[in-house]
Every structure is written in structure tokens, then in C-alpha cells.
Write a protein that holds these residues in place. Structure first.
Motif, short mmCIF file in Angstrom:
data_model
loop_
_atom_site.label_atom_id
_atom_site.label_comp_id
_atom_site.label_asym_id
_atom_site.label_seq_id
_atom_site.Cartn_x
_atom_site.Cartn_y
_atom_site.Cartn_z
N GLU A 95 -15.69 12.72 4.58
CA GLU A 95 -15.00 12.45 5.86
C GLU A 95 -15.00 10.97 6.22
O GLU A 95 -14.13 10.53 6.98
CB GLU A 95 -15.63 13.27 6.99
N LYS A 96 -15.93 10.20 5.68
CA LYS A 96 -16.02 8.79 6.04
C LYS A 96 -15.83 7.83 4.86
O LYS A 96 -15.73 6.63 5.05
CB LYS A 96 -17.37 8.51 6.72
N GLU A 97 -15.82 8.38 3.64
CA GLU A 97 -15.60 7.54 2.45
C GLU A 97 -14.19 7.73 1.94
O GLU A 97 -13.76 8.87 1.71
CB GLU A 97 -16.59 7.88 1.33
N ILE A 98 -13.47 6.63 1.76
CA ILE A 98 -12.09 6.67 1.29
C ILE A 98 -11.93 5.74 0.10
O ILE A 98 -12.37 4.59 0.13
CB ILE A 98 -11.10 6.26 2.41
N ALA A 99 -11.34 6.24 -0.96
CA ALA A 99 -11.04 5.44 -2.16
C ALA A 99 -9.58 5.01 -2.10
O ALA A 99 -8.71 5.79 -1.71
CB ALA A 99 -11.31 6.24 -3.42
N VAL A 100 -9.32 3.77 -2.50
CA VAL A 100 -7.96 3.26 -2.52
C VAL A 100 -7.68 2.63 -3.88
O VAL A 100 -8.34 1.67 -4.28
CB VAL A 100 -7.72 2.23 -1.40
N GLY A 101 -6.72 3.19 -4.59
CA GLY A 101 -6.36 2.66 -5.89
C GLY A 101 -5.66 1.31 -5.78
O GLY A 101 -4.79 1.12 -4.93
N PHE A 156 0.85 -1.19 0.00
CA PHE A 156 0.00 0.00 0.00
C PHE A 156 0.88 1.24 0.00
O PHE A 156 1.77 1.37 0.84
CB PHE A 156 -0.93 0.03 1.22
N GLU A 157 0.64 2.14 -0.97
CA GLU A 157 1.36 3.40 -1.04
C GLU A 157 0.36 4.56 -1.01
O GLU A 157 -0.75 4.46 -1.53
CB GLU A 157 2.24 3.46 -2.29
N GLY A 158 0.78 5.65 -0.39
CA GLY A 158 -0.11 6.77 -0.13
C GLY A 158 -0.67 7.48 -1.34
O GLY A 158 -1.71 8.15 -1.25
N GLY A 159 -0.01 7.34 -2.49
CA GLY A 159 -0.55 7.93 -3.71
C GLY A 159 -1.86 7.31 -4.13
O GLY A 159 -2.59 7.86 -4.97
N ASP A 160 -2.20 6.16 -3.52
CA ASP A 160 -3.45 5.47 -3.82
C ASP A 160 -4.55 5.78 -2.81
O ASP A 160 -5.65 5.22 -2.89
CB ASP A 160 -3.22 3.95 -3.85
N PHE A 161 -4.28 6.66 -1.86
CA PHE A 161 -5.21 6.93 -0.76
C PHE A 161 -5.93 8.25 -1.01
O PHE A 161 -5.29 9.30 -1.13
CB PHE A 161 -4.42 7.00 0.54
N ALA A 162 -7.26 8.23 -1.09
CA ALA A 162 -8.00 9.46 -1.39
C ALA A 162 -9.31 9.53 -0.60
O ALA A 162 -10.17 8.67 -0.74
CB ALA A 162 -8.31 9.54 -2.88
N PHE A 163 -9.44 10.56 0.21
CA PHE A 163 -10.73 10.84 0.84
C PHE A 163 -11.72 11.27 -0.25
O PHE A 163 -11.37 12.01 -1.17
CB PHE A 163 -10.61 12.01 1.82
N ARG A 201 -0.32 1.24 -15.68
CA ARG A 201 0.49 2.33 -16.25
C ARG A 201 0.23 3.65 -15.55
O ARG A 201 1.06 4.57 -15.61
CB ARG A 201 0.20 2.49 -17.75
N TYR A 202 -0.90 3.76 -14.86
CA TYR A 202 -1.26 5.01 -14.20
C TYR A 202 -0.56 5.18 -12.86
O TYR A 202 -0.68 6.24 -12.24
CB TYR A 202 -2.77 5.13 -14.03
N LEU A 203 0.12 4.16 -12.39
CA LEU A 203 0.96 4.18 -11.19
C LEU A 203 0.16 4.27 -9.89
O LEU A 203 0.11 3.33 -9.12
CB LEU A 203 1.99 5.32 -11.27
N HIS A 204 -0.43 5.43 -9.61
CA HIS A 204 -1.20 5.66 -8.39
C HIS A 204 -2.54 6.30 -8.73
O HIS A 204 -2.68 6.94 -9.77
CB HIS A 204 -0.45 6.60 -7.44
N LEU A 205 -3.49 6.21 -7.79
CA LEU A 205 -4.79 6.83 -8.00
C LEU A 205 -4.67 8.34 -8.19
O LEU A 205 -5.40 8.93 -8.98
CB LEU A 205 -5.71 6.51 -6.82
N ASP A 206 -3.72 8.98 -7.47
CA ASP A 206 -3.62 10.44 -7.57
C ASP A 206 -3.08 10.93 -8.92
O ASP A 206 -3.04 12.13 -9.18
CB ASP A 206 -2.80 11.03 -6.43
N MET A 207 -2.70 9.99 -9.78
CA MET A 207 -2.28 10.37 -11.13
C MET A 207 -3.47 10.44 -12.10
O MET A 207 -3.38 11.08 -13.15
CB MET A 207 -1.24 9.38 -11.66
N CYS A 208 -4.58 9.78 -11.73
CA CYS A 208 -5.74 9.77 -12.63
C CYS A 208 -7.03 10.26 -11.96
O CYS A 208 -8.06 10.40 -12.63
CB CYS A 208 -5.96 8.38 -13.24
N PHE A 209 -6.98 10.54 -10.65
CA PHE A 209 -8.14 11.08 -9.93
C PHE A 209 -7.66 11.90 -8.75
O PHE A 209 -6.75 11.48 -8.02
CB PHE A 209 -9.03 9.94 -9.42
#
Length: 279
Positions: free
Chosen positions: A135-141, A125-132, A173-181
Motif C-alpha cells: 500500500e505504501k511501496e510503489i515501483a516505477v519502471g 511517465f506512462e502508467g505501464g511503468d507504475f506498480a504497487f 526493449r521491454y517497453l514498460h515495467l508491466d511487460m516484465c514484472f
């Protein structure tokens, strides 16, 4: 309280200077293009000073990690884990190049008095995949650096605290969630819609999160790698002119960073920032 969500007022961040980032390691689709080429150290330093200055000018306290020679990619401070209001979750890196960062960042957060509430020990698990999302819903790439096992460990740790954690699989290829969302304000995100799963798009619709669309090529130019400062302010890149115009049309104040050299290693402003306090 540490980090309440992803878009309220950002108060304190952890950054790491690119002291030992000498070249782009070929560990993602962007850095592969520059592999073997030395990076401009003077430019890297100037760019780092620019992001520090941007945060300080916005009234945000900046804590600095001290890297060691083996922590070549530690400038991307986001990736060692995630932070919620109760404390932080220590992730687990997939790439050996980044292994030394894990203990260093855990030691730093202990020094800062931020409790470790969970740790991913078996999966990745890497933090680039962690997205609020709220306050209670979290998306994880689940993309390239976070796997199903890591996601399950994360969900198991956060569910008892009242969080609902959703998986978001996408092209490696998108690496982390924060690269595409990236959520930039309450109910507003920047994303490559076509690269996200239908279930996630339906969740965003249910949560009334509007998407500013970007094309797939924008992923590899850090078009989504933005950092919300709260109060309808966002850090973006000067080169993101189309996205920045759309953000302003949605009432956002866009603070543009003229960063290009650091991007060659595969990360942008969001990757460089680990939020310590937001609320």
C-alpha cells in the motif's frame, strides 16, 4: 478512496474501445513486427468485448472512454497515468502518436470526479511503468517511456503522501515495467527475474514477494501482462499456459482471455486497464 494498492478487490476500471486502431504503429518491439499490416477490426472489437465481459462477470464496474480518430492507441488506457487512494497522477507521453490521449483522459477523470493530485510536466511517465508493491511501496519502471526526470517528478509528488517510490531501470526493449514484472496477489508476482536490477530483486525479497519466473521471450508474448482482480483472481491470456498453470499451483483463479489481435499493437490486459477503484 480510489486505488488502495495493486492487489485488493478491483471494483471499477476505465477501458477504451479500439475504434480507431487500424494498424500496429511501429513504436515498440512487438508492434514493429506487424507494422504496415492492417489489423482485423472485427477481431479487435470481439476481443475488447471479451475483456469488458470478463470484468462485468467478475462484478467489476466498467467505465468507457470515447476515443477520437487521432486516439489510435487509446485502447491501452493504462498509460496516461497512475491512480492511488488520494486521486490520480497525470503522466506525460513520450510518443507523439499518443499525445491527444492526455487531455481526453484528464477530461474523463474530471467527469468521473477523480481528482488530479499531481502531473508530470517536464519528464516522461506512462502508467505501464507504475506498480504497487504494497500500500505504501510503489515501483516505477525507467525503461523506454518513463525517464529519470519523470520518475523524480512522480516521487516528489507521492513522497509527501507517505509513499516510498523506487526506480526500476531495465532494457528499453521491454517497453514498460508491466511487460516484465506484475504483482498478481499479495506477496506473489510474475517476472523476468534476470531483466530486473539487483536492488529491486532485493527489495522484493525484503517485502517477501515471491516471483513466478518467466523467460525473456515471454515478455514479448505478454506473459507478464496480467491484471489482478483481487481475492486471488487474475486476468491472463489463454496463450500463457505455462504461467497460468503456475498461477493455479499458487492458488490463483485464472480467468483466461483469448486475445491475440490486440497484442500486435504492443499491449495486453494490464495495458488495457486503468483501475479507478480498488480496496
Amino acid at each position: 478512496m480510489f486505488v488502495r494498492n495493486g492487489t485488493s478487490k478491483l471494483k471499477k476500471v476505465l477501458l477504451c474501445p479500439p475504434t480507431y486502431l487500424n494498424e500496429a504503429a511501429p513504436i515498440n518491439e512487438i508492434s514493429k513486427k506487424y507494422a504496415g499490416q492492417p489489423l482485423n477490426k472485427e477481431k479487435l472489437t470481439t476481443e475488447f468485448e471479451q475483456i469488458v465481459s470478463a470484468y462485468q462477470s467478475a462484478g467489476i464496474e466498467v467505465e468507457l472512454q470515447t476515443p477520437t480518430p487521432e486516439m489510435t492507441n487509446a485502447v491501452f488506457a493504462r498509460d496516461f497515468g497512475g491512480c492511488v487512494k488520494e486521486g490520480y497522477i497525470l503522466g506525460r507521453f513520450k510518443k507523439e502518436l499518443r499525445f491527444p490521449e492526455r487531455k481526453a483522459y484528464a477530461d474523463k477523470l474530471r467527469e468521473l470526479g477523480i481528482p488530479k493530485i499531481a502531473e508530470v510536466k517536464e519528464g516522461y511517465f506512462e502508467g505501464g511503468d507504475f506498480a504497487f508493491l504494497t500500500e505504501k511501496e510503489i515501483a516505477v519502471g525507467i525503461i523506454d517511456r518513463t525517464n529519470q526526470r519523470g520518475f523524480e517528478e512522480l516521487r516528489a509528488a507521492l513522497t509527501p503522501l507517505g509513499y516510498r517510490v523506487y526506480p526500476v531501470p531495465a532494457d528499453p526493449r521491454y517497453l514498460h515495467l508491466d511487460m516484465c514484472f506484475n504483482l498478481v496477489a499479495d506477496h506473489l508476482a510474475v517476472a523476468y527475474r534476470e531483466g530486473l536490477p539487483v536492488a529491486f530483486l532485493e527489495l522484493l525479497k525484503k517485502l517477501e514477494i515471491e516471483i513466478i519466473p518467466v523467460p525473456e521471450e515471454a515478455i514479448f508474448k505478454h506473459g507478464c501482462n496480467l491484471e489482478s482482480l483481487g481475492e486471488k483472481r487474475v486476468l491472463s491470456l489463454k496463450q500463457n499456459q505455462t504461467v497460468n498453470t503456475q498461477l493455479r499451483e499458487h492458488g490463483m483463479e485464472v480467468i483466461e482471455l483469448d486475445i491475440t489481435e490486440t497484442l500486435k499493437a504492443g499491449g495486453g490486459p494490464h495495458c488495457m486497464t486503468f483501475p479507478l477503484a480498488r480496496g
